[in-house]
Write a protein that holds these residues in place. Sequence first.
Motif, mmCIF file in Angstrom:
data_model
loop_
_atom_site.group_PDB
_atom_site.id
_atom_site.type_symbol
_atom_site.label_atom_id
_atom_site.label_comp_id
_atom_site.label_asym_id
_atom_site.label_seq_id
_atom_site.Cartn_x
_atom_site.Cartn_y
_atom_site.Cartn_z
ATOM 1 N N PHE A 1 0.869 -1.166 0.000
ATOM 2 C CA PHE A 1 0.000 0.000 0.000
ATOM 3 C C PHE A 1 0.911 1.223 0.000
ATOM 4 C CE2 PHE A 1 -2.987 3.136 1.781
ATOM 5 C CZ PHE A 1 -4.108 2.865 1.002
ATOM 6 N N PRO A 2 0.606 2.236 -0.800
ATOM 7 C CA PRO A 2 1.520 3.386 -0.894
ATOM 8 C C PRO A 2 1.617 4.185 0.398
ATOM 9 C CG PRO A 2 -0.507 3.803 -2.124
ATOM 10 C CD PRO A 2 -0.574 2.381 -1.652
ATOM 11 N N LYS A 3 2.830 4.588 0.710
ATOM 12 C CA LYS A 3 3.053 5.433 1.883
ATOM 13 C C LYS A 3 2.483 6.822 1.592
ATOM 14 C CE LYS A 3 6.618 7.228 4.898
ATOM 15 N NZ LYS A 3 8.023 7.244 5.258
ATOM 16 N N PRO A 4 1.694 7.373 2.512
ATOM 17 C CA PRO A 4 1.134 8.710 2.287
ATOM 18 C C PRO A 4 2.241 9.757 2.200
ATOM 19 C CG PRO A 4 0.156 7.672 4.233
ATOM 20 C CD PRO A 4 1.279 6.807 3.794
ATOM 21 N N THR A 5 2.187 10.598 1.173
ATOM 22 C CA THR A 5 3.209 11.634 0.992
ATOM 23 C C THR A 5 2.615 13.036 0.892
ATOM 24 O OG1 THR A 5 3.163 11.296 -1.392
ATOM 25 C CG2 THR A 5 4.828 10.067 -0.148
ATOM 26 N N GLN A 6 1.295 13.126 0.645
ATOM 27 C CA GLN A 6 0.647 14.432 0.538
ATOM 28 C C GLN A 6 -0.719 14.370 1.195
ATOM 29 O OE1 GLN A 6 -0.464 15.897 -3.386
ATOM 30 N NE2 GLN A 6 -0.087 17.994 -2.704
ATOM 31 N N CYS A 7 -1.023 15.426 1.932
ATOM 32 C CA CYS A 7 -2.322 15.513 2.590
ATOM 33 C C CYS A 7 -3.413 15.731 1.543
ATOM 34 C CB CYS A 7 -2.319 16.660 3.593
ATOM 35 S SG CYS A 7 -3.891 16.871 4.462
ATOM 36 N N LEU B 1 -6.283 16.765 2.099
ATOM 37 C CA LEU B 1 -7.099 17.927 2.435
ATOM 38 C C LEU B 1 -6.367 19.230 2.119
ATOM 39 C CD1 LEU B 1 -8.388 15.538 4.101
ATOM 40 C CD2 LEU B 1 -9.171 17.291 5.648
ATOM 41 N N CYS B 2 -5.261 19.506 2.812
ATOM 42 C CA CYS B 2 -4.585 20.805 2.666
ATOM 43 C C CYS B 2 -3.468 20.790 1.630
ATOM 44 C CB CYS B 2 -4.050 21.284 4.014
ATOM 45 S SG CYS B 2 -2.621 20.363 4.627
ATOM 46 N N LEU B 3 -3.193 19.623 1.057
ATOM 47 C CA LEU B 3 -2.181 19.435 0.005
ATOM 48 C C LEU B 3 -0.743 19.543 0.499
ATOM 49 C CD1 LEU B 3 -3.948 21.463 -2.841
ATOM 50 C CD2 LEU B 3 -4.148 19.020 -2.332
ATOM 51 N N SER B 4 -0.543 19.644 1.807
ATOM 52 C CA SER B 4 0.799 19.734 2.380
ATOM 53 C C SER B 4 1.576 18.435 2.134
ATOM 54 C CB SER B 4 0.711 19.991 3.886
ATOM 55 O OG SER B 4 1.989 19.914 4.472
ATOM 56 N N THR B 5 2.885 18.587 1.977
ATOM 57 C CA THR B 5 3.769 17.421 1.901
ATOM 58 C C THR B 5 4.734 17.423 3.085
ATOM 59 O OG1 THR B 5 5.288 18.644 0.465
ATOM 60 C CG2 THR B 5 3.645 17.239 -0.617
ATOM 61 N N ASP B 6 4.546 18.365 4.001
ATOM 62 C CA ASP B 6 5.415 18.501 5.163
ATOM 63 C C ASP B 6 4.851 17.744 6.358
ATOM 64 O OD1 ASP B 6 7.036 20.242 3.710
ATOM 65 O OD2 ASP B 6 5.884 21.991 4.341
ATOM 66 N N GLY B 7 5.737 17.280 7.197
ATOM 67 C CA GLY B 7 5.328 16.663 8.447
ATOM 68 C C GLY B 7 4.844 15.232 8.302
ATOM 69 N N GLN B 8 4.304 14.728 9.386
ATOM 70 C CA GLN B 8 3.849 13.345 9.449
ATOM 71 C C GLN B 8 2.527 13.181 8.718
ATOM 72 O OE1 GLN B 8 2.771 12.039 13.381
ATOM 73 N NE2 GLN B 8 2.842 9.898 12.835
ATOM 74 N N MET B 9 2.495 12.230 7.796
ATOM 75 C CA MET B 9 1.263 11.895 7.092
ATOM 76 C C MET B 9 0.653 10.658 7.738
ATOM 77 S SD MET B 9 0.820 14.111 4.745
ATOM 78 C CE MET B 9 1.892 15.523 4.577
ATOM 79 N N GLN B 10 -0.654 10.641 7.815
ATOM 80 C CA GLN B 10 -1.385 9.543 8.430
ATOM 81 C C GLN B 10 -2.506 9.112 7.498
ATOM 82 O OE1 GLN B 10 -2.610 11.555 12.032
ATOM 83 N NE2 GLN B 10 -0.667 11.139 13.040
ATOM 84 N N LEU B 11 -3.120 7.989 7.805
ATOM 85 C CA LEU B 11 -4.285 7.540 7.055
ATOM 86 C C LEU B 11 -5.525 7.748 7.917
ATOM 87 C CD1 LEU B 11 -2.963 4.235 5.457
ATOM 88 C CD2 LEU B 11 -3.349 6.426 4.319
ATOM 89 N N ARG C 1 -1.027 15.344 9.998
ATOM 90 C CA ARG C 1 -1.414 15.246 11.405
ATOM 91 C C ARG C 1 -2.339 16.391 11.824
ATOM 92 N NH1 ARG C 1 -0.401 12.893 16.126
ATOM 93 N NH2 ARG C 1 0.020 14.115 17.993
ATOM 94 N N SER C 2 -2.060 17.616 11.358
ATOM 95 C CA SER C 2 -2.893 18.764 11.735
ATOM 96 C C SER C 2 -4.326 18.605 11.256
ATOM 97 C CB SER C 2 -2.311 20.054 11.167
ATOM 98 O OG SER C 2 -1.070 20.323 11.749
ATOM 99 N N CYS C 3 -4.485 18.201 9.992
ATOM 100 C CA CYS C 3 -5.834 17.985 9.460
ATOM 101 C C CYS C 3 -6.510 16.820 10.177
ATOM 102 C CB CYS C 3 -5.792 17.740 7.953
ATOM 103 S SG CYS C 3 -5.479 19.233 6.974
#
Length: 146
Positions: free
Chosen positions: A28-34, A36-46, A63-65
């Motif tokens: 399963f692909p590792k999340p690299t872009q949010c 919702l907000c389109l950010s590529t910074d910080g920790q991505m989650q599912l 994480r913020s979203c």
Amino acid sequence: MNSYNGFSSNVRAKVGNIQLKAIKSGKFPKPTQCELCLSTDGQMQLHNEDYSKPFADAHPICRSCHLALHIRFTNSDRWRKRKADINERRLEAGEEIGSNWWDHLINQPIVMHESLSAKELKELQDRDLKLFAELRYYIYSDQKSK
């Protein structure tokens, strides 16, 4: 971890572990872009609204979203402000707003299976157990053959 949309913390944790193992195994692909907000910074989650679909309903979000999304039930102002920020970022990026899965979420939990009879609920639980077993097999099958 609390229950969410009628899914217990136990089910949510199992789904999270299965997703993590699928990402680590490359299935399963590792999340690299949010999403919702389109950010590529910080920790991505599912994020899942429906944990009975661990991969079909898995949305990569930062994480913020994710935090704002989950606390919308108890702090709707934080979610409203985050959505305004998300919409601003998406407009700046030339993206569409207003027709995404998160745009129409309500600020109170729903129980996806509350209208089921006891028999239907038992069938759903049995199906979930079978699904978890199948997912474990899927994730670990390549590792055993190596």
